[in-house]
Design a protein around this motif. Structure first.
Motif, PDB file in Angstrom:
ATOM      1  N   HIS A 176       0.885  -1.063  -0.024  1.00 20.53           N
ATOM      2  CA  HIS A 176       0.030   0.013   0.208  1.00 20.53           C
ATOM      3  C   HIS A 176       0.750   1.190  -0.066  1.00 20.53           C
ATOM      4  CE1 HIS A 176      -3.787  -1.961   0.267  1.00 20.53           C
ATOM      5  NE2 HIS A 176      -3.736  -2.785   1.510  1.00 20.53           N
ATOM      6  N   LEU A 177       2.211   1.189   0.583  1.00 22.44           N
ATOM      7  CA  LEU A 177       3.047   2.539   0.613  1.00 22.44           C
ATOM      8  C   LEU A 177       3.645   2.899  -0.554  1.00 22.44           C
ATOM      9  CD1 LEU A 177       4.256   2.272   4.308  1.00 22.44           C
ATOM     10  CD2 LEU A 177       2.235   3.584   3.373  1.00 22.44           C
ATOM     11  N   SER A 195      -2.048   7.208   5.984  1.00 21.92           N
ATOM     12  CA  SER A 195      -2.289   7.411   7.534  1.00 21.92           C
ATOM     13  C   SER A 195      -2.358   5.794   8.154  1.00 21.92           C
ATOM     14  CB  SER A 195      -3.559   8.282   7.912  1.00 21.92           C
ATOM     15  OG  SER A 195      -4.731   7.704   7.581  1.00 21.92           O
ATOM     16  N   VAL A 196      -2.228   5.842   9.443  1.00 22.24           N
ATOM     17  CA  VAL A 196      -2.451   4.543  10.106  1.00 22.24           C
ATOM     18  C   VAL A 196      -3.849   4.221  10.158  1.00 22.24           C
ATOM     19  CG1 VAL A 196      -2.472   3.506  12.427  1.00 22.24           C
ATOM     20  CG2 VAL A 196      -0.798   5.129  11.815  1.00 22.24           C
ATOM     21  N   GLY A 247      13.957   0.507   9.376  1.00 26.99           N
ATOM     22  CA  GLY A 247      14.454   1.751   8.568  1.00 26.99           C
ATOM     23  C   GLY A 247      13.704   1.740   7.236  1.00 26.99           C
ATOM     24  N   LEU A 248      12.487   0.774   7.021  1.00 25.60           N
ATOM     25  CA  LEU A 248      11.911   0.724   5.983  1.00 25.60           C
ATOM     26  C   LEU A 248      10.594   1.953   5.598  1.00 25.60           C
ATOM     27  CD1 LEU A 248      11.661  -3.038   5.557  1.00 25.60           C
ATOM     28  CD2 LEU A 248      13.151  -1.613   4.669  1.00 25.60           C
ATOM     29  N   TYR A 250       1.172   9.579   9.665  1.00 25.69           N
ATOM     30  CA  TYR A 250       1.357   9.229   8.138  1.00 25.69           C
ATOM     31  C   TYR A 250       2.503   8.480   8.084  1.00 25.69           C
ATOM     32  CZ  TYR A 250      -2.492  12.342   6.957  1.00 25.69           C
ATOM     33  OH  TYR A 250      -3.848  12.886   7.070  1.00 25.69           O
ATOM     34  N   TYR A 251       2.576   7.516   6.950  1.00 30.10           N
ATOM     35  CA  TYR A 251       3.749   6.549   6.940  1.00 30.10           C
ATOM     36  C   TYR A 251       4.292   6.624   5.594  1.00 30.10           C
ATOM     37  CZ  TYR A 251       4.211   4.889  11.614  1.00 30.10           C
ATOM     38  OH  TYR A 251       4.320   4.577  12.885  1.00 30.10           O
TER      39      TYR A 251
END
Length: 127
Positions: A59-60, A66-67, A92-93, A104-105
């Motif tokens: 998904h990223l 966002s979570v 670290g990904l 948010y990621y």
């Protein structure tokens, strides 16, 4: 009698591959570097080897989420998503960004995207 212990890495590649050919007489520094690289690669592969973490990375790849968005996309509880995001962050990904109450990621660099492309080609592409 003195043994020549000048190890070297053959910079040629294995036929049909981009992988280098390693000489049995490698220098200690080259072997240490190889062991360090293997450890980093192993940690990376362990981090993505969980189905939930793999889906988060899927998904990223398309951009920051966002979570809450990830919870909805994965049909998972917040605690489970947060636990997997924590592991990905520690490796670290992924990188978090706070905006008010929302977190948010996004992918930290291009490595996860490159791996996801290979995984997609190997397991998801219908020929």
């Amino acid at each position: 009698m003195t043994l020549d212990m000048t190890p070297e890495v053959d910079t040629k590649t294995t036929p049909g591959s981009r992988l280098p050919v390693f000489n049995k007489n490698m220098r200690a520094e080259d072997m240490d570097r190889m062991v360090g690289n293997a450890q980093r690669a192993s940690n990376f592969l362990k981090a993505i080897s969980h189905e939930g973490r793999l889906m988060i990375l899927c998904h990223l790849v398309s951009g920051e989420k966002s979570v809450t968005e990830l919870e909805e996309l994965l049909s998972a509880r917040q605690a489970a998503v947060s636990q997997q995001l924590t592991r990905l962050r520690l490796e670290g990904l992924v990188t978090p960004r706070r905006d008010g109450k929302a977190i948010y990621y996004s992918l930290t660099d291009d490595r996860p995207k490159q791996i996801m492309e290979v995984v997609y080609d190997l397991f998801c592409r219908e020929d």
